[in-house]
Scaffold this motif. Structure first.
Motif, mmCIF file in Angstrom:
data_model
loop_
_atom_site.group_PDB
_atom_site.id
_atom_site.type_symbol
_atom_site.label_atom_id
_atom_site.label_comp_id
_atom_site.label_asym_id
_atom_site.label_seq_id
_atom_site.Cartn_x
_atom_site.Cartn_y
_atom_site.Cartn_z
ATOM 1 N N PRO A 82 0.821 -1.219 0.000
ATOM 2 C CA PRO A 82 0.000 0.000 0.000
ATOM 3 C C PRO A 82 0.852 1.265 0.000
ATOM 4 O O PRO A 82 2.026 1.247 0.384
ATOM 5 N N CYS A 83 0.253 2.351 -0.418
ATOM 6 C CA CYS A 83 0.888 3.664 -0.341
ATOM 7 C C CYS A 83 0.876 4.066 1.135
ATOM 8 O O CYS A 83 -0.197 4.193 1.731
ATOM 9 N N LEU A 84 2.047 4.253 1.734
ATOM 10 C CA LEU A 84 2.134 4.571 3.163
ATOM 11 C C LEU A 84 1.994 6.069 3.397
ATOM 12 O O LEU A 84 2.672 6.881 2.767
ATOM 13 N N VAL A 85 1.089 6.425 4.303
ATOM 14 C CA VAL A 85 0.810 7.807 4.659
ATOM 15 C C VAL A 85 1.291 8.009 6.092
ATOM 16 O O VAL A 85 0.805 7.350 7.006
ATOM 17 N N VAL A 112 -7.680 7.671 6.241
ATOM 18 C CA VAL A 112 -6.850 6.478 6.408
ATOM 19 C C VAL A 112 -6.655 6.293 7.909
ATOM 20 O O VAL A 112 -6.195 7.200 8.593
ATOM 21 N N LYS A 113 -7.033 5.109 8.418
ATOM 22 C CA LYS A 113 -6.956 4.854 9.860
ATOM 23 C C LYS A 113 -5.847 3.870 10.171
ATOM 24 O O LYS A 113 -5.522 3.000 9.358
ATOM 25 N N ASN A 114 -5.306 3.997 11.371
ATOM 26 C CA ASN A 114 -4.228 3.127 11.825
ATOM 27 C C ASN A 114 -4.717 1.681 11.922
ATOM 28 O O ASN A 114 -5.796 1.417 12.443
ATOM 29 N N GLY A 115 -3.936 0.749 11.407
ATOM 30 C CA GLY A 115 -4.251 -0.662 11.534
ATOM 31 C C GLY A 115 -5.165 -1.226 10.465
ATOM 32 O O GLY A 115 -5.509 -2.398 10.495
ATOM 33 N N ALA A 128 -2.298 2.925 3.533
ATOM 34 C CA ALA A 128 -2.170 2.461 4.904
ATOM 35 C C ALA A 128 -1.428 3.532 5.708
ATOM 36 O O ALA A 128 -0.583 4.243 5.174
ATOM 37 N N LEU A 129 -1.771 3.623 6.964
ATOM 38 C CA LEU A 129 -1.154 4.624 7.834
ATOM 39 C C LEU A 129 0.157 4.111 8.396
ATOM 40 O O LEU A 129 0.230 2.976 8.890
#
Length: 133
Positions: A82-85, A112-115, A128-129
């Motif tokens: 995933p693209c990491l934010v 975008v939420k953690n987990g 993904a966070l």
């Protein structure tokens, strides 16, 4: 992260009015730079800087303070990669514009939420966070 003293008063309850008010303190040069207001001249149309208030003026004078708002660029996010934010919080709002042209689309905002992975419904890009500590 803390903002330099020249911008801190935009965010907090601090005020620069106490400088030069007989208390013996002179207003720091960095504060003067942000709060000095140029006025337009009669008969002339003022430019964007003259009309810029508050944070807009700070962004023009101190662009490095706002570098964290840059556009994320990288490979198209997939379920496997995933693209990491990055965020110090448990969620972050992101805007997806799709893949490069001609596979792009109008901006679509999502949280975008953690987990958990977030998938754009327009192009199926996955985000993904990456929680910073």
């Amino acid at each position: 992260f803390s903002y330099p003293s020249s911008v801190r008063s935009f965010y907090g309850n601090q005020s620069v009015r106490h400088f030069g008010s007989g208390g013996g303190q002179e207003e720091p040069e960095e504060v003067k730079k942000l709060y000095d207001v140029e006025t337009g001249k009669i008969g002339e149309i003022p430019d964007s800087f003259v009309q810029a208030p508050g944070l807009e003026r700070a962004e023009i004078l101190e662009p490095e303070l706002f570098a964290h708002n840059d556009v994320l660029q990288g490979p198209f996010g997939t379920k496997e990669e995933p693209c990491l934010v990055e965020s110090v919080y448990d969620s972050r709002i992101v805007g997806c514009t799709g893949d490069i042209a001609p596979d792009d689309h109008d901006i679509f905002w999502m949280e975008v939420k953690n987990g958990e992975q977030t998938v754009c419904p327009l192009c199926t890009q996955v985000f993904a966070l990456d929680k910073l500590t």
